[in-house]
Scaffold this motif. Structure first.
Motif, PDB file in Angstrom:
ATOM      1  N   ALA A  20       0.832  -1.206   0.000  1.00  0.00           N
ATOM      2  CA  ALA A  20       0.000   0.000   0.000  1.00  0.00           C
ATOM      3  C   ALA A  20       0.867   1.256   0.000  1.00  0.00           C
ATOM      4  N   TYR A  21       1.928   1.256   0.796  1.00  0.00           N
ATOM      5  CA  TYR A  21       2.820   2.416   0.802  1.00  0.00           C
ATOM      6  C   TYR A  21       3.483   2.598  -0.564  1.00  0.00           C
ATOM      7  N   CYS A  22       3.845   1.494  -1.194  1.00  0.00           N
ATOM      8  CA  CYS A  22       4.465   1.582  -2.517  1.00  0.00           C
ATOM      9  C   CYS A  22       3.492   2.166  -3.540  1.00  0.00           C
ATOM     10  N   LEU A  23       2.208   1.864  -3.408  1.00  0.00           N
ATOM     11  CA  LEU A  23       1.210   2.490  -4.283  1.00  0.00           C
ATOM     12  C   LEU A  23       1.180   3.997  -4.078  1.00  0.00           C
ATOM     13  N   LEU A  24       1.289   4.433  -2.819  1.00  0.00           N
ATOM     14  CA  LEU A  24       1.330   5.868  -2.542  1.00  0.00           C
ATOM     15  C   LEU A  24       2.587   6.512  -3.128  1.00  0.00           C
ATOM     16  N   ARG A  25       3.682   5.783  -3.123  1.00  0.00           N
ATOM     17  CA  ARG A  25       4.925   6.302  -3.692  1.00  0.00           C
ATOM     18  C   ARG A  25       4.827   6.508  -5.196  1.00  0.00           C
ATOM     19  N   ARG A  27       2.757   8.185  -6.634  1.00  0.00           N
ATOM     20  CA  ARG A  27       2.322   9.566  -6.839  1.00  0.00           C
ATOM     21  C   ARG A  27       3.448  10.557  -6.566  1.00  0.00           C
ATOM     22  N   SER A  28       4.637  10.070  -6.304  1.00  0.00           N
ATOM     23  CA  SER A  28       5.779  10.903  -5.950  1.00  0.00           C
ATOM     24  C   SER A  28       6.172  11.842  -7.083  1.00  0.00           C
ATOM     25  N   ARG A  34       8.912   6.832  -8.419  1.00  0.00           N
ATOM     26  CA  ARG A  34       7.785   6.355  -9.228  1.00  0.00           C
ATOM     27  C   ARG A  34       8.157   5.123 -10.035  1.00  0.00           C
ATOM     28  N   GLY A 165       5.741  10.807   1.328  1.00  0.00           N
ATOM     29  CA  GLY A 165       5.826   9.741   0.340  1.00  0.00           C
ATOM     30  C   GLY A 165       7.119   9.749  -0.449  1.00  0.00           C
TER      31      GLY A 165
END
Length: 189
Positions: A20-25, A27-28, A34, A165
């Protein structure tokens, strides 16, 4: 995964949170973040699915080849992105380890039913992967140890980071947690 259900669920939670955190990343604003975040999210969620305790859910027989194909495709993508950069070979090696586990897990019936761990894997290959990932975990863990900062100076790596992120230490912590999960999964082989 066989063994105590509590440890299996902790591994599922760790891998899912990392995915989940990687999905947020993704959007970096940092291009390097990305680029790797999508594949790492796939690895995190795939590892979470593979770690579900066998007593709770036995995946259908087609799931293991699907895992192998998904992780194989991710590994090829990582290899293509690195094109010979030795310092970035961790991602393809992680994907190859997941392909190996997806192929080996259903071959060895463990206690109970379903996705099994035991003696299915090649002991030499399992040992080499364990050695690599244990070393990776130790080195990455040492890199996360905070360096004494000079009063008033920004922490290392904070200059280009604009949000939580984009913090490289959080990305490194996620990679560390996936490395720990890989070691735990390999130890059950």
């Amino acid at each position: 995964m066989h063994g105590p259900a509590a440890s299996g669920w902790l591994l599922v939670a760790l891998c899912a949170a990392t995915g989940a955190y990687c999905l947020l990343r993704m959007r970096s604003s940092v291009e390097e973040q990305r680029r790797s975040a999508g594949g790492e999210a796939l690895m995190g969620f795939g590892m979470a699915a593979m770690a579900v305790p066998a007593a709770v859910f036995t995946p259908p027989s087609w799931a293991w080849p699907a895992y192998a194909v998904a992780f194989g495709a991710a590994g090829l993508r990582f290899l293509w992105a690195t094109r010979g950069e030795a310092c970035h070979l961790h991602h393809p090696l992680g994907a190859a380890a997941m392909v190996y586990m997806a192929v080996a897990m259903p071959l060895s019936p463990g206690p109970g039913q379903g996705h099994a761990h035991g003696s299915a894997g090649l002991p030499l290959l399992t040992g080499l992967l364990l050695l690599y990932f244990t070393g990776y975990v130790l080195v990455t863990g040492v890199r996360l140890v905070p360096v004494t900062a000079v009063a008033g100076s920004p922490p290392p790596g904070a200059a280009g980071a604009s949000g939580w992120g984009d913090r490289p230490e959080l990305a490194r912590a996620c990679r560390l947690s996936m490395g720990i999960a890989t070691v735990a999964m390999l130890m059950t082989m």
